[in-house]
Design a protein around this motif. Sequence first.
Motif, PDB file in Angstrom:
ATOM      1  N   UNK A  78       0.874  -1.168   0.000  1.00 33.96           N
ATOM      2  CA  UNK A  78       0.000   0.000   0.000  1.00 33.96           C
ATOM      3  C   UNK A  78       0.909   1.215   0.000  1.00 33.96           C
ATOM      4  N   UNK A  79       0.460   2.308  -0.604  1.00 36.22           N
ATOM      5  CA  UNK A  79       1.293   3.512  -0.654  1.00 36.22           C
ATOM      6  C   UNK A  79       0.415   4.743  -0.810  1.00 36.22           C
ATOM      7  N   UNK A  80       0.898   5.868  -0.279  1.00 33.24           N
ATOM      8  CA  UNK A  80       0.239   7.139  -0.520  1.00 33.24           C
ATOM      9  C   UNK A  80       0.285   7.389  -2.011  1.00 33.24           C
ATOM     10  N   UNK A  81      -0.814   7.780  -2.644  1.00 40.38           N
ATOM     11  CA  UNK A  81      -2.083   8.278  -2.132  1.00 40.38           C
ATOM     12  C   UNK A  81      -3.235   7.270  -2.170  1.00 40.38           C
ATOM     13  N   UNK A  82      -2.956   5.979  -1.947  1.00 36.83           N
ATOM     14  CA  UNK A  82      -4.023   4.975  -1.937  1.00 36.83           C
ATOM     15  C   UNK A  82      -5.097   5.319  -0.910  1.00 36.83           C
ATOM     16  N   UNK A  83      -6.306   4.864  -1.205  1.00 38.21           N
ATOM     17  CA  UNK A  83      -7.377   4.829  -0.205  1.00 38.21           C
ATOM     18  C   UNK A  83      -7.434   3.386   0.277  1.00 38.21           C
ATOM     19  N   UNK A  84      -7.582   3.224   1.556  1.00 41.01           N
ATOM     20  CA  UNK A  84      -7.650   1.883   2.128  1.00 41.01           C
ATOM     21  C   UNK A  84      -9.068   1.632   2.622  1.00 41.01           C
ATOM     22  N   UNK A  85      -9.605   0.491   2.271  1.00 39.39           N
ATOM     23  CA  UNK A  85     -10.864   0.041   2.847  1.00 39.39           C
ATOM     24  C   UNK A  85     -10.502  -1.026   3.865  1.00 39.39           C
ATOM     25  N   UNK A  86     -10.738  -0.715   5.130  1.00 39.61           N
ATOM     26  CA  UNK A  86     -10.427  -1.645   6.220  1.00 39.61           C
ATOM     27  C   UNK A  86     -11.693  -2.420   6.562  1.00 39.61           C
ATOM     28  N   UNK A  87     -11.660  -3.714   6.295  1.00 37.97           N
ATOM     29  CA  UNK A  87     -12.782  -4.586   6.636  1.00 37.97           C
ATOM     30  C   UNK A  87     -12.540  -5.214   7.991  1.00 37.97           C
ATOM     31  N   UNK A  88     -13.607  -5.280   8.807  1.00 43.00           N
ATOM     32  CA  UNK A  88     -13.468  -5.924  10.112  1.00 43.00           C
ATOM     33  C   UNK A  88     -14.509  -7.023  10.276  1.00 43.00           C
ATOM     34  N   UNK A  89     -14.129  -7.977  11.093  1.00 37.06           N
ATOM     35  CA  UNK A  89     -15.033  -9.055  11.496  1.00 37.06           C
ATOM     36  C   UNK A  89     -14.596  -9.504  12.880  1.00 37.06           C
ATOM     37  N   UNK A  90     -15.457 -10.249  13.538  1.00 35.66           N
ATOM     38  CA  UNK A  90     -15.134 -10.821  14.842  1.00 35.66           C
ATOM     39  C   UNK A  90     -15.025 -12.321  14.663  1.00 35.66           C
ATOM     40  N   UNK A  91     -13.900 -12.877  15.084  1.00 37.58           N
ATOM     41  CA  UNK A  91     -13.665 -14.315  14.952  1.00 37.58           C
ATOM     42  C   UNK A  91     -14.016 -15.068  16.227  1.00 37.58           C
ATOM     43  N   UNK A  92     -13.921 -14.387  17.381  1.00 39.85           N
ATOM     44  CA  UNK A  92     -14.185 -15.074  18.649  1.00 39.85           C
ATOM     45  C   UNK A  92     -14.565 -14.053  19.713  1.00 39.85           C
ATOM     46  N   UNK A  93     -15.558 -14.406  20.501  1.00 42.20           N
ATOM     47  CA  UNK A  93     -15.944 -13.610  21.664  1.00 42.20           C
ATOM     48  C   UNK A  93     -15.809 -14.513  22.882  1.00 42.20           C
ATOM     49  N   UNK A  94     -14.945 -14.115  23.792  1.00 38.70           N
ATOM     50  CA  UNK A  94     -14.769 -14.852  25.036  1.00 38.70           C
ATOM     51  C   UNK A  94     -15.532 -14.191  26.164  1.00 38.70           C
ATOM     52  N   UNK A  95     -15.207 -14.531  27.390  1.00 41.72           N
ATOM     53  CA  UNK A  95     -15.870 -13.921  28.548  1.00 41.72           C
ATOM     54  C   UNK A  95     -15.526 -12.439  28.642  1.00 41.72           C
ATOM     55  N   UNK A  96     -14.233 -12.109  28.477  1.00 42.79           N
ATOM     56  CA  UNK A  96     -13.798 -10.712  28.587  1.00 42.79           C
ATOM     57  C   UNK A  96     -12.937 -10.283  27.402  1.00 42.79           C
ATOM     58  N   UNK A  97     -12.844 -11.108  26.389  1.00 42.53           N
ATOM     59  CA  UNK A  97     -11.967 -10.787  25.256  1.00 42.53           C
ATOM     60  C   UNK A  97     -12.678 -10.971  23.925  1.00 42.53           C
TER      61      UNK A  97
END
Length: 147
Positions: A78-97
């Motif tokens: 990746x390099x300036x002047x790129x636009x970045x699309x940051x995709x997120x997901x959740x892989x695991x939900x613990x008791x406190x994490x």
Amino acid sequence: MSAPPSRDETREAYRHFLSIPTRWMDNDVYGHVNNVVYYSYFDTAVNQWLIEQGLLDYLKSEVIGLVVETSCSYFRPLAFPDRIDAGIRVAHIGRSSVRYEVGLFRSDEPTVAAAGHFIHVYVERARNRPVAIDETMRAKLQQLMTG
């Protein structure tokens, strides 16, 4: 634990996106985004989502997430002047994490340029002790979970 990131992963693997413009200062002397900046993109994408969902007030929340583990695999520069699309997901939900996984996509490219994860442990801000994730937050996090 999730499978290692794949260079062939596409946007469909993620549940939410944040567009992040690169900055001139993100590039290093080799002409591409410096590796440490990728972690800043991860942090920005996840925390922006948490704020938008009303799950984090970074100045006043009694419960905050502390990063205890992180990694990144780099597939394409990746390099300036790129636009970045940051995709997120959740892989695991613990008791406190929570294990968040993030894919960074260059401009409109369909495959991931970099992918990684970080784990938040949720703690009481005042005592810095882990606390259980409440049901409201858990329900919203589950919306980001994948198969």
